[in-house]
Scaffold this motif. Structure first.
Motif, PDB file in Angstrom:
ATOM      1  N   PRO A 144       0.825  -1.212   0.000  1.00 38.23           N
ATOM      2  CA  PRO A 144       0.000   0.000   0.000  1.00 38.23           C
ATOM      3  C   PRO A 144       0.860   1.263   0.000  1.00 38.23           C
ATOM      4  N   ILE A 145       0.407   2.296  -0.712  1.00 38.18           N
ATOM      5  CA  ILE A 145       1.067   3.588  -0.628  1.00 38.18           C
ATOM      6  C   ILE A 145       0.606   4.329   0.629  1.00 38.18           C
ATOM      7  N   ILE A 146      -0.659   4.082   1.024  1.00 35.81           N
ATOM      8  CA  ILE A 146      -1.227   4.666   2.246  1.00 35.81           C
ATOM      9  C   ILE A 146      -1.871   3.548   3.054  1.00 35.81           C
ATOM     10  N   ARG A 147      -1.637   3.574   4.358  1.00 32.43           N
ATOM     11  CA  ARG A 147      -2.352   2.634   5.233  1.00 32.43           C
ATOM     12  C   ARG A 147      -2.656   3.311   6.568  1.00 32.43           C
ATOM     13  N   PHE A 148      -3.918   3.297   6.944  1.00 33.05           N
ATOM     14  CA  PHE A 148      -4.338   3.754   8.274  1.00 33.05           C
ATOM     15  C   PHE A 148      -4.584   2.504   9.116  1.00 33.05           C
ATOM     16  N   ASP A 149      -3.938   2.434  10.257  1.00 32.55           N
ATOM     17  CA  ASP A 149      -4.078   1.278  11.146  1.00 32.55           C
ATOM     18  C   ASP A 149      -4.672   1.711  12.477  1.00 32.55           C
ATOM     19  N   ARG A 150      -6.000   1.554  12.591  1.00 28.76           N
ATOM     20  CA  ARG A 150      -6.746   1.869  13.816  1.00 28.76           C
ATOM     21  C   ARG A 150      -6.438   3.287  14.318  1.00 28.76           C
ATOM     22  N   VAL A 151      -6.591   4.231  13.415  1.00 30.07           N
ATOM     23  CA  VAL A 151      -6.231   5.623  13.704  1.00 30.07           C
ATOM     24  C   VAL A 151      -7.397   6.371  14.353  1.00 30.07           C
ATOM     25  N   SER A 152      -7.101   7.018  15.463  1.00 26.18           N
ATOM     26  CA  SER A 152      -8.052   7.917  16.122  1.00 26.18           C
ATOM     27  C   SER A 152      -7.424   9.295  16.243  1.00 26.18           C
ATOM     28  N   HIS A 171      -3.425  17.093  11.522  1.00 24.40           N
ATOM     29  CA  HIS A 171      -4.116  16.709  12.750  1.00 24.40           C
ATOM     30  C   HIS A 171      -3.225  15.734  13.518  1.00 24.40           C
ATOM     31  N   PRO A 172      -3.029  15.943  14.822  1.00 20.54           N
ATOM     32  CA  PRO A 172      -2.227  14.999  15.612  1.00 20.54           C
ATOM     33  C   PRO A 172      -2.990  13.683  15.808  1.00 20.54           C
ATOM     34  N   ILE A 173      -2.266  12.588  15.732  1.00 24.25           N
ATOM     35  CA  ILE A 173      -2.867  11.262  15.903  1.00 24.25           C
ATOM     36  C   ILE A 173      -2.873  10.895  17.388  1.00 24.25           C
ATOM     37  N   LYS A 174      -4.060  10.581  17.896  1.00 20.62           N
ATOM     38  CA  LYS A 174      -4.177  10.202  19.311  1.00 20.62           C
ATOM     39  C   LYS A 174      -3.736   8.756  19.525  1.00 20.62           C
ATOM     40  N   SER A 175      -4.165   7.870  18.628  1.00 16.21           N
ATOM     41  CA  SER A 175      -3.765   6.460  18.724  1.00 16.21           C
ATOM     42  C   SER A 175      -3.788   5.839  17.339  1.00 16.21           C
ATOM     43  N   LEU A 234     -11.930  11.299  14.336  1.00 23.33           N
ATOM     44  CA  LEU A 234     -11.745  10.005  13.677  1.00 23.33           C
ATOM     45  C   LEU A 234     -11.588   8.956  14.762  1.00 23.33           C
ATOM     46  N   SER A 235     -12.216   7.804  14.572  1.00 23.34           N
ATOM     47  CA  SER A 235     -12.198   6.774  15.608  1.00 23.34           C
ATOM     48  C   SER A 235     -11.921   5.399  14.999  1.00 23.34           C
ATOM     49  N   ASP A 236     -10.728   4.870  15.319  1.00 29.98           N
ATOM     50  CA  ASP A 236     -10.388   3.481  14.952  1.00 29.98           C
ATOM     51  C   ASP A 236     -10.500   3.241  13.445  1.00 29.98           C
ATOM     52  N   VAL A 237      -9.979   4.171  12.651  1.00 27.31           N
ATOM     53  CA  VAL A 237     -10.091   4.096  11.187  1.00 27.31           C
ATOM     54  C   VAL A 237      -8.952   3.243  10.617  1.00 27.31           C
ATOM     55  N   SER A 238      -9.304   2.237   9.837  1.00 27.31           N
ATOM     56  CA  SER A 238      -8.315   1.371   9.176  1.00 27.31           C
ATOM     57  C   SER A 238      -8.688   1.182   7.710  1.00 27.31           C
ATOM     58  N   PHE A 239      -7.733   1.412   6.829  1.00 27.45           N
ATOM     59  CA  PHE A 239      -7.909   1.126   5.403  1.00 27.45           C
ATOM     60  C   PHE A 239      -6.538   1.181   4.739  1.00 27.45           C
ATOM     61  N   ALA A 240      -6.464   0.655   3.521  1.00 31.15           N
ATOM     62  CA  ALA A 240      -5.221   0.700   2.750  1.00 31.15           C
ATOM     63  C   ALA A 240      -5.541   1.078   1.313  1.00 31.15           C
ATOM     64  N   LEU A 241      -4.581   1.740   0.673  1.00 31.67           N
ATOM     65  CA  LEU A 241      -4.736   2.173  -0.706  1.00 31.67           C
ATOM     66  C   LEU A 241      -3.466   1.816  -1.470  1.00 31.67           C
ATOM     67  N   LEU A 242      -3.638   1.034  -2.529  1.00 31.29           N
ATOM     68  CA  LEU A 242      -2.503   0.607  -3.344  1.00 31.29           C
ATOM     69  C   LEU A 242      -2.180   1.653  -4.413  1.00 31.29           C
ATOM     70  N   PRO A 243      -0.933   1.694  -4.889  1.00 30.36           N
ATOM     71  CA  PRO A 243      -0.588   2.626  -5.971  1.00 30.36           C
ATOM     72  C   PRO A 243      -1.499   2.434  -7.174  1.00 30.36           C
ATOM     73  N   GLY A 244      -1.999   3.547  -7.710  1.00 30.92           N
ATOM     74  CA  GLY A 244      -2.866   3.520  -8.885  1.00 30.92           C
ATOM     75  C   GLY A 244      -4.339   3.411  -8.587  1.00 30.92           C
ATOM     76  N   GLU A 245      -4.699   3.113  -7.334  1.00 27.86           N
ATOM     77  CA  GLU A 245      -6.123   2.994  -7.001  1.00 27.86           C
ATOM     78  C   GLU A 245      -6.768   4.372  -6.857  1.00 27.86           C
ATOM     79  N   LYS A 246      -8.062   4.410  -7.132  1.00 27.81           N
ATOM     80  CA  LYS A 246      -8.845   5.644  -7.003  1.00 27.81           C
ATOM     81  C   LYS A 246      -9.903   5.405  -5.932  1.00 27.81           C
ATOM     82  N   ALA A 247      -9.774   6.083  -4.806  1.00 30.64           N
ATOM     83  CA  ALA A 247     -10.688   5.872  -3.680  1.00 30.64           C
ATOM     84  C   ALA A 247     -11.422   7.164  -3.352  1.00 30.64           C
ATOM     85  N   VAL A 248     -12.638   7.009  -2.857  1.00 32.48           N
ATOM     86  CA  VAL A 248     -13.431   8.169  -2.475  1.00 32.48           C
ATOM     87  C   VAL A 248     -13.974   7.950  -1.068  1.00 32.48           C
TER      88      VAL A 248
END
Length: 212
Positions: free
Chosen positions: A3-11, A54-58, A20-34
């Motif tokens: 993944p170029i971007i990955r959020f791992d349980r971000v609050s 924004h500072p990440i709490k966890s 933001l509460s416990d947000v997790s997702f991944a985005l691979l190079p070339g993908e288009k996400a909304v």
């Protein structure tokens, strides 16, 4: 492929309010996400968190497999074009706005030729005459496309877009769609535009700061 971007349980908490509460997702190079959801659901906050605004709490945000830190956030910003609803062009004329980044050492050797400037403008349905216009005298939709043109001239591969089609007519919108059909460009966007959503390969639904 990693993944170029990955959020791992971000609050994320701002002024003692969890946005933001416990947000997790991944985005691979070339993908288009909304990111979709009601106003205030946290869509734009995801983009701002990735940019280190924004500072990440966890949890942890990863960019190109490296954790986001105050030191590494500059790497994210150098690789990314962020385009909001009302971009700041930071120059008197459109030509100066497009060439502004090439005054800095990092980009000085890659200043675009006149033919390259014209090519990028035409791709985005912008007239060549706009180069001589004052930045303060162009429309919101033109500003969005100028900001996008600047990202293309800089060779950016990751685009964070916040309602980037909101001020565009049908023809201009199609030009933007065509640009982002490029498989080399990765897109993480926020929109209420159903046409844009249809063209994205991944849809993340947010509700009250949580991915649903």
């Amino acid at each position: 492929m990693s993944p170029i971007i990955r959020f791992d349980r971000v609050s994320v908490t701002v002024h003692e309010k969890t946005i933001l509460s416990d947000v997790s997702f991944a985005l691979l190079p070339g993908e288009k996400a909304v990111l979709c959801g009601k106003s205030g659901s946290g869509k734009s906050s995801v983009l701002k968190t990735l940019l280190g605004l924004h500072p990440i709490k966890s949890g942890t945000v990863y960019f190109q497999q490296q954790p986001l830190t105050p030191a590494s956030v500059q790497t994210v910003r150098s690789c990314t074009a962020y385009i909001g609803q009302e971009p700041m062009l930071a120059a008197e004329s459109v030509r100066e706005a497009l060439l502004l980044p090439f005054q800095f050492k990092a980009h000085r050797d890659h200043r675009p030729t006149e033919s390259r400037l014209i090519e990028v403008l035409q791709r985005l349905q912008l007239p060549v005459s706009i180069l001589s216009r004052q930045s303060s005298r162009i429309s919101g939709g033109e500003k969005q496309r100028i900001a996008l043109a600047r990202g293309l001239l800089l060779g950016k591969k990751l685009y964070l877009l916040d309602e980037v089609t909101s001020a565009l007519d049908a023809e201009s919108k199609q030009a933007v769609f065509d640009v982002f059909s490029d498989p080399e460009l990765t897109v993480l966007s926020v929109t209420h535009d159903p046409e844009w959503v249809e063209r994205c390969t991944i849809i993340f639904e947010l509700e009250a700061g949580r991915l649903t």
